[in-house]
Design an enzyme around this catalytic site. Structure first.
Site, PDB file in Angstrom:
ATOM      1  N   TYR A 117       0.845  -1.176   0.112  1.00 42.38           N
ATOM      2  CA  TYR A 117       0.086   0.014  -0.067  1.00 42.38           C
ATOM      3  C   TYR A 117       0.735   1.174  -0.020  1.00 42.38           C
ATOM      4  O   TYR A 117       1.697   1.363   0.899  1.00 42.38           O
ATOM      5  CB  TYR A 117      -0.627  -0.112   1.247  1.00 42.38           C
ATOM      6  CG  TYR A 117      -1.921   1.011   1.118  1.00 42.38           C
ATOM      7  CD1 TYR A 117      -2.961   1.106   0.172  1.00 42.38           C
ATOM      8  CD2 TYR A 117      -1.770   2.224   2.146  1.00 42.38           C
ATOM      9  CE1 TYR A 117      -4.047   2.081   0.114  1.00 42.38           C
ATOM     10  CE2 TYR A 117      -2.757   3.218   1.946  1.00 42.38           C
ATOM     11  CZ  TYR A 117      -3.869   3.224   1.130  1.00 42.38           C
ATOM     12  OH  TYR A 117      -4.811   4.097   1.097  1.00 42.38           O
ATOM     13  N   GLN A 167     -11.208   0.304   2.321  1.00 44.33           N
ATOM     14  CA  GLN A 167     -11.833  -0.321   1.146  1.00 44.33           C
ATOM     15  C   GLN A 167     -10.430  -1.030   0.435  1.00 44.33           C
ATOM     16  O   GLN A 167     -11.039  -2.318  -0.090  1.00 44.33           O
ATOM     17  CB  GLN A 167     -12.606   0.384   0.221  1.00 44.33           C
ATOM     18  CG  GLN A 167     -12.103   1.653  -0.401  1.00 44.33           C
ATOM     19  CD  GLN A 167     -12.055   2.948   0.226  1.00 44.33           C
ATOM     20  OE1 GLN A 167     -12.132   2.804   1.511  1.00 44.33           O
ATOM     21  NE2 GLN A 167     -11.952   3.978  -0.386  1.00 44.33           N
ATOM     22  N   ASN A 215      -3.570   5.926   6.927  1.00 38.01           N
ATOM     23  CA  ASN A 215      -4.210   6.847   7.972  1.00 38.01           C
ATOM     24  C   ASN A 215      -4.672   5.747   9.028  1.00 38.01           C
ATOM     25  O   ASN A 215      -4.507   4.605   9.058  1.00 38.01           O
ATOM     26  CB  ASN A 215      -4.967   7.638   7.547  1.00 38.01           C
ATOM     27  CG  ASN A 215      -6.337   7.084   6.710  1.00 38.01           C
ATOM     28  OD1 ASN A 215      -6.430   5.997   6.905  1.00 38.01           O
ATOM     29  ND2 ASN A 215      -6.629   7.808   5.716  1.00 38.01           N
ATOM     30  N   THR A 240       4.171   9.628  11.866  1.00 31.81           N
ATOM     31  CA  THR A 240       5.593   9.664  12.281  1.00 31.81           C
ATOM     32  C   THR A 240       6.362  10.152  13.248  1.00 31.81           C
ATOM     33  O   THR A 240       5.524  11.174  13.674  1.00 31.81           O
ATOM     34  CB  THR A 240       6.156  10.006  10.719  1.00 31.81           C
ATOM     35  OG1 THR A 240       7.597   9.721  10.817  1.00 31.81           O
ATOM     36  CG2 THR A 240       6.238  11.634  10.921  1.00 31.81           C
ATOM     37  N   GLN A 262      10.342  15.850   9.949  1.00 38.65           N
ATOM     38  CA  GLN A 262       9.429  14.832  10.205  1.00 38.65           C
ATOM     39  C   GLN A 262       8.023  15.461  10.385  1.00 38.65           C
ATOM     40  O   GLN A 262       6.956  14.973  10.104  1.00 38.65           O
ATOM     41  CB  GLN A 262       9.734  14.116  11.360  1.00 38.65           C
ATOM     42  CG  GLN A 262      11.023  13.067  11.132  1.00 38.65           C
ATOM     43  CD  GLN A 262      10.677  12.369   9.824  1.00 38.65           C
ATOM     44  OE1 GLN A 262       9.849  11.694   9.920  1.00 38.65           O
ATOM     45  NE2 GLN A 262      11.610  12.373   8.566  1.00 38.65           N
ATOM     46  N   HIS A 264       5.287  15.939   7.635  1.00 36.36           N
ATOM     47  CA  HIS A 264       4.378  14.849   7.349  1.00 36.36           C
ATOM     48  C   HIS A 264       3.242  15.085   7.609  1.00 36.36           C
ATOM     49  O   HIS A 264       2.114  14.658   6.708  1.00 36.36           O
ATOM     50  CB  HIS A 264       5.118  13.441   7.991  1.00 36.36           C
ATOM     51  CG  HIS A 264       5.865  12.853   7.169  1.00 36.36           C
ATOM     52  ND1 HIS A 264       5.836  12.296   5.915  1.00 36.36           N
ATOM     53  CD2 HIS A 264       7.288  12.611   7.481  1.00 36.36           C
ATOM     54  CE1 HIS A 264       7.019  11.659   5.449  1.00 36.36           C
ATOM     55  NE2 HIS A 264       8.080  11.928   6.440  1.00 36.36           N
ATOM     56  N   GLU A 276      10.313   5.589  16.266  1.00 31.13           N
ATOM     57  CA  GLU A 276      10.344   4.995  14.728  1.00 31.13           C
ATOM     58  C   GLU A 276      11.740   5.534  14.267  1.00 31.13           C
ATOM     59  O   GLU A 276      12.474   4.594  13.657  1.00 31.13           O
ATOM     60  CB  GLU A 276       9.352   5.908  14.100  1.00 31.13           C
ATOM     61  CG  GLU A 276       9.343   5.564  12.299  1.00 31.13           C
ATOM     62  CD  GLU A 276       8.346   6.260  11.854  1.00 31.13           C
ATOM     63  OE1 GLU A 276       7.922   5.728  10.553  1.00 31.13           O
ATOM     64  OE2 GLU A 276       7.631   7.330  12.028  1.00 31.13           O
ATOM     65  N   HIS A 277      12.044   6.777  14.161  1.00 34.05           N
ATOM     66  CA  HIS A 277      13.467   7.447  13.770  1.00 34.05           C
ATOM     67  C   HIS A 277      14.216   7.791  15.136  1.00 34.05           C
ATOM     68  O   HIS A 277      13.607   8.545  15.638  1.00 34.05           O
ATOM     69  CB  HIS A 277      13.349   8.322  12.906  1.00 34.05           C
ATOM     70  CG  HIS A 277      12.362   8.141  11.789  1.00 34.05           C
ATOM     71  ND1 HIS A 277      11.088   8.534  11.693  1.00 34.05           N
ATOM     72  CD2 HIS A 277      12.480   7.304  10.537  1.00 34.05           C
ATOM     73  CE1 HIS A 277      10.336   8.085  10.431  1.00 34.05           C
ATOM     74  NE2 HIS A 277      11.341   7.352   9.765  1.00 34.05           N
ATOM     75  N   ASP A 322      14.899   7.864   4.679  1.00 32.42           N
ATOM     76  CA  ASP A 322      13.621   8.094   3.882  1.00 32.42           C
ATOM     77  C   ASP A 322      13.840   7.573   2.421  1.00 32.42           C
ATOM     78  O   ASP A 322      12.778   7.296   1.930  1.00 32.42           O
ATOM     79  CB  ASP A 322      12.845   9.408   4.119  1.00 32.42           C
ATOM     80  CG  ASP A 322      12.167   9.683   5.408  1.00 32.42           C
ATOM     81  OD1 ASP A 322      12.048   8.489   6.175  1.00 32.42           O
ATOM     82  OD2 ASP A 322      12.112  10.535   6.019  1.00 32.42           O
ATOM     83  N   GLU A 346       0.976 -35.601  29.961  1.00 31.23           N
ATOM     84  CA  GLU A 346      -0.032 -34.720  29.604  1.00 31.23           C
ATOM     85  C   GLU A 346      -1.462 -35.106  29.258  1.00 31.23           C
ATOM     86  O   GLU A 346      -2.225 -34.595  28.883  1.00 31.23           O
ATOM     87  CB  GLU A 346       0.517 -33.984  28.254  1.00 31.23           C
ATOM     88  CG  GLU A 346       1.680 -33.052  28.507  1.00 31.23           C
ATOM     89  CD  GLU A 346       2.250 -32.272  27.213  1.00 31.23           C
ATOM     90  OE1 GLU A 346       1.665 -32.386  26.248  1.00 31.23           O
ATOM     91  OE2 GLU A 346       3.043 -31.470  27.418  1.00 31.23           O
ATOM     92  N   HIS A 382      -0.867 -39.848  21.629  1.00 29.71           N
ATOM     93  CA  HIS A 382       0.304 -39.284  21.138  1.00 29.71           C
ATOM     94  C   HIS A 382       1.327 -40.277  21.079  1.00 29.71           C
ATOM     95  O   HIS A 382       2.143 -40.468  20.260  1.00 29.71           O
ATOM     96  CB  HIS A 382       0.733 -37.972  21.849  1.00 29.71           C
ATOM     97  CG  HIS A 382       0.008 -36.775  21.588  1.00 29.71           C
ATOM     98  ND1 HIS A 382      -1.521 -36.716  21.710  1.00 29.71           N
ATOM     99  CD2 HIS A 382       0.592 -35.568  21.006  1.00 29.71           C
ATOM    100  CE1 HIS A 382      -1.814 -35.330  21.190  1.00 29.71           C
ATOM    101  NE2 HIS A 382      -0.517 -34.852  20.724  1.00 29.71           N
TER     102      HIS A 382
END
Length: 440
Positions: free
Chosen positions: A129, A193, A221, A244, A266, A269, A335-336, A369, A423, A428
């Site tokens: 995506y 969707q 998002n 971010t 950053q 963004h 994240e960074h 990036d 067990e 088994h």
């Protein structure tokens, strides 16, 4: 512009740090009730539902979900040569790094006649995506496609929202990046969707089959994150990406111009992006504040950046020592994470929690990036404490292949029976002893 937290006279616990440090307020659960009907509608009605939802949310209805191959070729032909060259360099560097991540099969001889092999098998088909909200991200196409290709995934589809400005097709830069990477299948659908259609598949308006995928990766998002949460299990996902984040651990040697520029990079963004400075130097903090005032006024997205930097998710944290600073950044798990200190390499080697670490004055996050060779799809919201960024491993499954001879099984049979009886699962054990009833 940045609010401050002064920890120089405090020694908070890890739990207290996690509670006190700034974080963007993202409630994926709150979006689930909005996303669930979307996912269910696509499951029930397939492409027709996805196109209706696309028209409602994106203001355009493509004639088909699948973008004609000629549109990809055309987009690349008309791509700015400088952008094409930059994408080609980004692809080359990413392929170099990700090629070294590919695991090899390993066979362990447990006993004579008994082996266990771990095979690394790529998933069959993945959906990648590329979002299309406040900005367009051909770089995200690179970061998703390269590790999937390096893993040996058979079938790839890039999915990105259609743009009214471009006749119901994804942004031409997305199409061009796909063409450069050798990806021929692109779907013009976005949001929740898109995640549902990737998971369930369907029949396009031209009668062609849209094959469902096994794994979906790529940022988006809150509605994309909520859809991923709902669909996890039916499909594998990389993460529920949030806004971010950048954290910078700096001392008195850091250049405030660099620090401010990186915090802004950053913040542009998203208004919810988080920019956090952790420093041992109050003088540096003051100088960074002054630089932010100057640089923010000159940047293109001033309003967006100002909102992000002045929000509760962004802050300067003053600490008494670099040891304390490391405790803070490990608790934050950015994240960074940039390290701008004396002996930055040694300090960076002590970091335990971060999506990616950028060492020294000449390794800014924006390099990662685009053109460092590293992957920029990284864990957010503190998930770097337990999760990794996107890599070749995201698209591989480890399968244990067990191969024992009769003698090897007979040698361990008593232990299997003993554990099975302990067990209360006697069948088994009987599944083993049945093989030796004739004394063989």
């Amino acid at each position: 512009m940045l609010s401050r937290t002064d920890l120089r006279s405090a020694t908070p616990s890890t739990a207290e740090l996690r509670h006190a440090l700034p974080r963007a307020e993202v409630d994926v659960d709150a979006a689930l009730h909005l996303v669930r009907p979307i996912v269910e509608d696509v499951r029930a009605r397939g492409v027709e539902a996805a196109l209706e939802l696309t028209e409602r949310f994106d203001g355009v209805r493509p004639q088909t979900v699948r973008v004609p191959a000629g549109e990809l070729t055309s987009a690349l032909a008309f791509l700015d040569p400088a952008v094409r060259a930059a994408l080609e360099e980004s692809i080359a560097r990413a392929r170099l790094v990700h090629a070294d991540q590919r695991r090899v099969d390993k066979t362990t001889q447990v006993v004579p006649g008994g082996t266990v092999t771990e095979r690394w098998v790529p998933v069959d088909r993945v959906g990648l995506y590329a979002p299309g909200g406040l900005a367009v991200y051909p770089s995200s196409v690179v970061m998703n496609v390269v590790p999937a290709q390096a893993a040996g995934v058979r079938s790839l589809v890039v999915c990105s929202p259609p743009q009214a400005e471009f006749g119901g097709k994804p942004h031409p830069a997305i199409l061009a990046a796909a063409e450069l990477l050798g990806v021929s299948e692109v779907w013009a659908v976005g949001g929740a969707q898109a995640q549902a259609l990737l998971a369930y598949g369907g029949t396009d308006t031209d009668g062609r089959e849209l094959e469902p995928v096994d794994v979906v990766t790529g940022p988006g998002n809150i509605y994309v994150a909520a859809a991923k949460r709902l669909l996890r299990g039916l499909i594998g996902i990389d993460a529920e990406a949030g806004p971010t984040e950048i954290a910078i651990l700096a001392d008195h040697t850091a250049d405030p111009v660099h620090v401010a520029a990186d915090l802004i990079s950053q913040a542009e963004h998203d208004p919810m992006a988080a920019s956090v400075l952790v420093t041992t130097s109050e003088q540096l903090a003051d100088a960074v504040d002054a630089e932010l005032e100057r640089q923010v006024k000159a940047t293109k997205h001033t309003e967006r950046v100002t909102t992000a930097l002045s929000g509760p998710q962004s802050r300067t944290v003053l600490v008494a020592s670099l040891d304390d600073g490391l405790r803070v950044v490990d608790a934050y798990a950015a994240e960074h994470l940039e390290i701008q200190t004396e002996d930055a390499s040694a300090v960076a080697a002590r970091v335990r929690n971060a999506g990616a670490v950028f060492v020294g004055a000449y390794s800014p996050v924006s390099l990662g990036d685009y053109c460092a060779g590293s992957n920029h799809v990284l864990p957010t919201g503190g998930c770097a404490r337990h999760s990794s960024g996107l890599s070749v491993q995201t698209f591989l499954r480890g399968i244990h292949v067990v191969d024992y001879s009769a003698d090897a099984l007979r040698e361990v049979a008593g232990h299997v029976v003993a554990l099975a009886d302990a067990e209360d699962l006697p069948a088994h054990g009987q599944a083993v002893t049945a093989r030796f009833r004739d004394g063989s």
